[in-house]
Design an enzyme around this catalytic site. Structure first.
Site, PDB file in Angstrom:
ATOM      1  N   THR A  40     -13.360  60.838  24.133  1.00 57.73           N
ATOM      2  CA  THR A  40     -12.009  60.578  24.778  1.00 57.73           C
ATOM      3  C   THR A  40     -11.025  60.445  23.421  1.00 57.73           C
ATOM      4  O   THR A  40      -9.809  60.832  23.827  1.00 57.73           O
ATOM      5  CB  THR A  40     -12.097  59.104  25.343  1.00 57.73           C
ATOM      6  OG1 THR A  40     -13.057  59.176  26.508  1.00 57.73           O
ATOM      7  CG2 THR A  40     -10.604  58.716  25.841  1.00 57.73           C
ATOM      8  N   TYR A  54      -9.147  62.426  32.814  1.00 63.08           N
ATOM      9  CA  TYR A  54      -8.564  63.393  31.764  1.00 63.08           C
ATOM     10  C   TYR A  54      -9.867  64.144  31.275  1.00 63.08           C
ATOM     11  O   TYR A  54     -11.015  64.080  31.673  1.00 63.08           O
ATOM     12  CB  TYR A  54      -8.233  62.702  30.562  1.00 63.08           C
ATOM     13  CG  TYR A  54      -9.378  61.398  29.967  1.00 63.08           C
ATOM     14  CD1 TYR A  54     -10.042  61.996  29.036  1.00 63.08           C
ATOM     15  CD2 TYR A  54      -8.874  60.060  30.537  1.00 63.08           C
ATOM     16  CE1 TYR A  54     -11.269  60.963  28.906  1.00 63.08           C
ATOM     17  CE2 TYR A  54      -9.911  59.238  30.194  1.00 63.08           C
ATOM     18  CZ  TYR A  54     -11.078  59.620  29.309  1.00 63.08           C
ATOM     19  OH  TYR A  54     -11.888  58.609  28.765  1.00 63.08           O
ATOM     20  N   THR A 120     -17.007  56.932  23.926  1.00 63.57           N
ATOM     21  CA  THR A 120     -17.393  55.783  24.017  1.00 63.57           C
ATOM     22  C   THR A 120     -18.538  55.295  24.878  1.00 63.57           C
ATOM     23  O   THR A 120     -19.605  54.190  24.765  1.00 63.57           O
ATOM     24  CB  THR A 120     -16.287  54.824  24.375  1.00 63.57           C
ATOM     25  OG1 THR A 120     -15.854  55.339  25.803  1.00 63.57           O
ATOM     26  CG2 THR A 120     -15.277  54.821  23.622  1.00 63.57           C
ATOM     27  N   ASP A 121     -19.107  56.315  25.844  1.00 65.15           N
ATOM     28  CA  ASP A 121     -20.054  56.212  26.653  1.00 65.15           C
ATOM     29  C   ASP A 121     -21.447  55.774  26.070  1.00 65.15           C
ATOM     30  O   ASP A 121     -22.190  54.883  26.561  1.00 65.15           O
ATOM     31  CB  ASP A 121     -20.081  57.291  27.752  1.00 65.15           C
ATOM     32  CG  ASP A 121     -19.025  57.331  28.713  1.00 65.15           C
ATOM     33  OD1 ASP A 121     -18.154  56.514  28.818  1.00 65.15           O
ATOM     34  OD2 ASP A 121     -18.947  58.051  29.612  1.00 65.15           O
ATOM     35  N   LYS A 193     -20.567  48.627  25.048  1.00 65.86           N
ATOM     36  CA  LYS A 193     -19.395  48.743  25.850  1.00 65.86           C
ATOM     37  C   LYS A 193     -19.629  47.866  27.105  1.00 65.86           C
ATOM     38  O   LYS A 193     -20.543  48.132  27.932  1.00 65.86           O
ATOM     39  CB  LYS A 193     -19.510  50.454  26.374  1.00 65.86           C
ATOM     40  CG  LYS A 193     -18.301  50.840  27.202  1.00 65.86           C
ATOM     41  CD  LYS A 193     -18.181  52.134  27.343  1.00 65.86           C
ATOM     42  CE  LYS A 193     -16.866  52.458  28.073  1.00 65.86           C
ATOM     43  NZ  LYS A 193     -16.612  53.948  28.242  1.00 65.86           N
ATOM     44  N   GLU A 314     -42.688  35.863  30.626  1.00 66.69           N
ATOM     45  CA  GLU A 314     -42.747  36.206  32.144  1.00 66.69           C
ATOM     46  C   GLU A 314     -43.704  37.167  32.286  1.00 66.69           C
ATOM     47  O   GLU A 314     -44.229  37.614  33.626  1.00 66.69           O
ATOM     48  CB  GLU A 314     -41.446  37.021  32.567  1.00 66.69           C
ATOM     49  CG  GLU A 314     -40.210  35.930  32.522  1.00 66.69           C
ATOM     50  CD  GLU A 314     -40.413  34.936  33.574  1.00 66.69           C
ATOM     51  OE1 GLU A 314     -40.606  35.031  34.537  1.00 66.69           O
ATOM     52  OE2 GLU A 314     -39.915  33.739  33.236  1.00 66.69           O
TER      53      GLU A 314
END
Length: 357
Positions: A40, A54, A120-121, A193, A314
């Site tokens: 981006t 975009y 950023t992903d 993120k 667990e």
């Protein structure tokens, strides 16, 4: 005529002194290389108000640098376009390419720090991968933006400026790979993120960011304690590929379809993103046990996002011969498991790595 010659000589002297002063000032600045990968921060929108929808990865590195002329006052900057993609498309091969380039550059005395512009992903994943394989104490800073370069109040320029300042700061050395976003400094291991679109999306919710950048100056408040960079055992010099490791996500009424499909597709390792404390659903557990019997390394992680996955909590990990992810998110546990598998298939050794890195 004599006066004109004297005036000319005086002017030449002033210009020489000015040029010498500029050269001396430039020589004092840190040398920072910007490696651009797209995202981006290099994106463009149809209008100045386009902040979603975009097109990512359209602006080249030289244009990114030219858009922030202020950085030339704080560092001697050079730029390279390593690749130009939206970060959801990044591959293991591109991680290896990027990491090897970073190591090559940092081995040069003429490079003081590296800035990597990134979408950023998957920024947190690339940052953690580099955190495990970069072989230098020099600063490496990963940076992106949440708004394209054409948007009103685009955050890319200030983020890039801050990243360059951080990469050129001696105090940033030896802290592992850093993420600089929204005037904050985060450690690559712990940041994630946390919001789909807002500028404050990168957060280290529970353990906390390690510093701020204010007025272009970094301020550090805590240290990174897990081993990283030069203190890891991972060496990419002879690696051209990484082992296939996949993530199987747990949810209410989940079955064994995903686990079986991933094993059939050739997974050498599986990260189970379990509910709660990495719990194993009854319909999924037999498939994971069968996968381990076939030699697949199984790591229990949690989809929760915070907290330690307790060994033998667990599930009886000792009996099942499973590994637990400690506090790593499933996507980062995958990265560590891939690198671990380049060294060993011993679950005891891999568990040690998860408690070390």
């Amino acid at each position: 005529m004599l006066f004109a010659r004297s005036a000319h000589a005086a002017l030449c002297g002033v210009l020489f002194l000015f040029a010498a002063a500029v050269q001396a000032q430039t020589a004092k600045l840190p040398n920072v290389t910007i490696l651009a990968t797209g995202g981006t921060i290099a994106g463009t929108g149809a209008t100045s108000t386009t902040t979603v929808g975009y097109t990512a990865a359209t602006v080249g590195v030289q244009s990114l640098i030219a858009a922030v002329p202020e950085i030339t006052k704080v560092a001697n900057v050079t730029g390279e376009q390593v690749f130009q993609i939206a970060s959801e498309n990044i591959s293991d091969a591109q991680w290896l390419q990027l990491a090897k380039r970073v190591n090559l550059l940092l081995a040069q005395s003429s490079v003081d720090g590296i800035v990597i512009t990134h979408g950023t992903d998957t920024l947190e994943e690339t940052a953690y991968f580099l955190n495990l394989v970069v072989k230098s104490r020099k600063p490496v800073v990963v940076v992106g933006s949440m708004r394209p370069s054409t948007a009103l109040s685009a955050d890319g320029p200030i983020n890039l400026y801050n990243a360059v300042r951080l990469a050129g700061t001696p105090e940033a050395a030896g802290r592992g790979v850093l993420v600089a976003m929204n005037d904050q400094i985060h450690a690559a291991r712990d940041v994630t993120k946390a919001n789909t679109t807002t500028a404050d999306t990168f957060r280290t919710t529970e353990l906390g960011m390690i510093g701020y950048i204010q007025g272009g100056k970094p301020f550090f408040y805590r240290d990174v304690t897990r081993n990283h960079t030069v203190d890891t055992e991972f060496d990419l010099a002879k690696l051209d590929t990484l082992p296939q490791v996949d993530v199987a996500y747990a949810y209410a009424n989940v079955g064994d379809v995903a686990v079986n499909a991933l094993v059939a597709a050739g997974a050498k390792g599986l990260v189970h993103a379990g509910v709660g404390n990495g719990s194993l659903p009854a319909k999924t557990k037999p498939a994971l046990v069968a996968a381990r019997a076939k030699g697949v390394i199984v790591v229990r992680a949690s989809r929760v996002g915070q907290g330690i996955v307790a060994r033998n909590g667990e599930a009886n990990d000792d009996q099942l011969d499973f590994v637990v992810a400690d506090t790593l998110s499933p996507q980062k546990a995958r990265i560590l498991l891939m690198l671990a598998l380049t060294k060993t298939t011993s679950t005891k050794e891999i568990q040690r790595m998860f408690y070390t890195y």
